[in-house]
Design a protein around this motif. Structure first.
Motif, PDB file in Angstrom:
ATOM      1  N   ILE A 102       0.880  -1.171   0.000  1.00 31.25           N
ATOM      2  CA  ILE A 102       0.000   0.000   0.000  1.00 31.25           C
ATOM      3  C   ILE A 102       0.912   1.213   0.000  1.00 31.25           C
ATOM      4  O   ILE A 102       1.680   1.419   0.943  1.00 31.25           O
ATOM      5  CB  ILE A 102      -0.924  -0.012   1.228  1.00 31.25           C
ATOM      6  N   ASP A 103       0.847   1.963  -1.080  1.00 37.39           N
ATOM      7  CA  ASP A 103       1.742   3.109  -1.244  1.00 37.39           C
ATOM      8  C   ASP A 103       1.053   4.413  -0.836  1.00 37.39           C
ATOM      9  O   ASP A 103      -0.148   4.594  -1.054  1.00 37.39           O
ATOM     10  CB  ASP A 103       2.256   3.191  -2.677  1.00 37.39           C
ATOM     11  N   ARG A 104       1.824   5.289  -0.224  1.00 39.36           N
ATOM     12  CA  ARG A 104       1.314   6.596   0.218  1.00 39.36           C
ATOM     13  C   ARG A 104       0.735   7.387  -0.952  1.00 39.36           C
ATOM     14  O   ARG A 104      -0.327   7.997  -0.837  1.00 39.36           O
ATOM     15  CB  ARG A 104       2.449   7.419   0.845  1.00 39.36           C
ATOM     16  N   HIS A 105       1.453   7.389  -2.066  1.00 40.29           N
ATOM     17  CA  HIS A 105       1.016   8.164  -3.228  1.00 40.29           C
ATOM     18  C   HIS A 105      -0.354   7.697  -3.716  1.00 40.29           C
ATOM     19  O   HIS A 105      -1.212   8.521  -4.072  1.00 40.29           O
ATOM     20  CB  HIS A 105       2.046   8.075  -4.356  1.00 40.29           C
ATOM     21  N   GLY A 106      -0.581   6.388  -3.735  1.00 41.55           N
ATOM     22  CA  GLY A 106      -1.859   5.849  -4.208  1.00 41.55           C
ATOM     23  C   GLY A 106      -3.022   6.281  -3.330  1.00 41.55           C
ATOM     24  O   GLY A 106      -4.092   6.653  -3.834  1.00 41.55           O
ATOM     25  N   VAL A 107      -2.832   6.248  -2.017  1.00 43.18           N
ATOM     26  CA  VAL A 107      -3.880   6.682  -1.090  1.00 43.18           C
ATOM     27  C   VAL A 107      -4.109   8.187  -1.253  1.00 43.18           C
ATOM     28  O   VAL A 107      -5.250   8.653  -1.365  1.00 43.18           O
ATOM     29  CB  VAL A 107      -3.525   6.327   0.366  1.00 43.18           C
ATOM     30  N   ALA A 108      -3.014   8.954  -1.274  1.00 43.75           N
ATOM     31  CA  ALA A 108      -3.120  10.412  -1.393  1.00 43.75           C
ATOM     32  C   ALA A 108      -3.812  10.817  -2.685  1.00 43.75           C
ATOM     33  O   ALA A 108      -4.600  11.776  -2.708  1.00 43.75           O
ATOM     34  CB  ALA A 108      -1.733  11.041  -1.304  1.00 43.75           C
ATOM     35  N   ALA A 109      -3.554  10.099  -3.781  1.00 43.02           N
ATOM     36  CA  ALA A 109      -4.165  10.436  -5.070  1.00 43.02           C
ATOM     37  C   ALA A 109      -5.686  10.300  -5.007  1.00 43.02           C
ATOM     38  O   ALA A 109      -6.416  11.135  -5.552  1.00 43.02           O
ATOM     39  CB  ALA A 109      -3.594   9.554  -6.175  1.00 43.02           C
ATOM     40  N   LEU A 110      -6.176   9.266  -4.328  1.00 45.56           N
ATOM     41  CA  LEU A 110      -7.626   9.104  -4.178  1.00 45.56           C
ATOM     42  C   LEU A 110      -8.214  10.239  -3.350  1.00 45.56           C
ATOM     43  O   LEU A 110      -9.242  10.820  -3.704  1.00 45.56           O
ATOM     44  CB  LEU A 110      -7.960   7.752  -3.545  1.00 45.56           C
ATOM     45  N   VAL A 111      -7.558  10.544  -2.232  1.00 47.76           N
ATOM     46  CA  VAL A 111      -8.038  11.614  -1.351  1.00 47.76           C
ATOM     47  C   VAL A 111      -8.034  12.951  -2.096  1.00 47.76           C
ATOM     48  O   VAL A 111      -9.013  13.716  -2.038  1.00 47.76           O
ATOM     49  CB  VAL A 111      -7.193  11.688  -0.067  1.00 47.76           C
ATOM     50  N   ASP A 112      -6.961  13.232  -2.826  1.00 48.70           N
ATOM     51  CA  ASP A 112      -6.859  14.485  -3.584  1.00 48.70           C
ATOM     52  C   ASP A 112      -7.952  14.599  -4.648  1.00 48.70           C
ATOM     53  O   ASP A 112      -8.364  15.700  -5.010  1.00 48.70           O
ATOM     54  CB  ASP A 112      -5.484  14.616  -4.247  1.00 48.70           C
ATOM     55  N   ALA A 113      -8.436  13.447  -5.120  1.00 40.61           N
ATOM     56  CA  ALA A 113      -9.503  13.432  -6.121  1.00 40.61           C
ATOM     57  C   ALA A 113     -10.892  13.489  -5.477  1.00 40.61           C
ATOM     58  O   ALA A 113     -11.906  13.354  -6.168  1.00 40.61           O
ATOM     59  CB  ALA A 113      -9.374  12.192  -7.002  1.00 40.61           C
ATOM     60  N   GLY A 114     -10.928  13.670  -4.157  1.00 40.53           N
ATOM     61  CA  GLY A 114     -12.205  13.761  -3.458  1.00 40.53           C
ATOM     62  C   GLY A 114     -12.868  12.422  -3.195  1.00 40.53           C
ATOM     63  O   GLY A 114     -14.064  12.361  -2.902  1.00 40.53           O
TER      64      GLY A 114
END
Length: 194
Positions: free
Chosen positions: A75-87
């Motif tokens: 589970i990568d930080r970038h992958g989680v952050a990308a979803l959150v950043d997309a709302g």
């Protein structure tokens, strides 16, 4: 604060079915696709190499990494952050308590959901969906039970018996917990897993 959902449970406990219901009920839910290197199912994963996972690990880019079913998962930080950043509200599937704890360190309001079903339910669901590794999944059910007992004070927002609730009922219970900003607390794990 943005939210996320952690679904932890043994094989066959309904992680896929509940995730499908969540995304059907509300478009902001999004299944987080873990990185995977190795054989087996490809649906629901971002296929990569062990070298790539290792490079991310060295760079501090992973929240959690594990091996199971002859494959490496991360589970990568970038992958989680990308979803959150997309709302979106990321929905993560976890099979280890330590992984659920590691992921919960990412700054979101996490709804931590412990899914449980008896061994015979895991086995019958695995057979019904055509898994070619039913024995391995039965073994992991036992490992999940031991994992829970070894860390029985771990806090959970919800504990759902998926042999007693439909995926839709489970998804709606999670949505209600999210709406009320429910917090995690210790559960009676010994009573749950028998």
């Amino acid at each position: 604060m943005p939210s996320g959902v952690i679904l932890y449970g043994p094989p066959g406990s309904g992680k896929d079915a509940i995730s499908n219901e969540l995304t059907r009920l509300r478009s902001e839910f999004a299944l987080f696709e873990r990185l995977k290197a190795g054989p087996g199912r490809t649906t629901g994963y971002r296929i990569t190499t062990v070298d790539h996972i290792e490079a991310l690990s060295r760079a501090g880019g992973l929240l959690y990494r594990n091996a199971r079913y002859d494959a490496e998962y991360a589970i990568d930080r970038h992958g989680v952050a990308a979803l959150v950043d997309a709302g979106r509200i990321p929905v993560l599937h976890m099979g280890q308590v330590v992984g659920a704890s590691a992921v919960a360190a990412f700054p979101l309001h996490w709804i931590r959901v412990l899914l449980w079903c008896p061994l015979e339910v895991t086995e019958s669901r695995s057979i019904r969906r055509g898994d070619k590794d039913v024995d391995a999944r039965v073994k992991v059910w036992h490992e999940t039970r031991e994992d829970l007992l070894a860390q029985e004070t771990e806090p959970w927002t919800l504990t759902l018996r998926t042999d007693q609730m439909s995926p839709a009922e489970s998804a709606n219970t999670i949505i209600d917990a999210l709406a009320s900003a429910a917090s995690a607390k210790s559960q009676n794990i010994r009573e749950l897993v028998g």
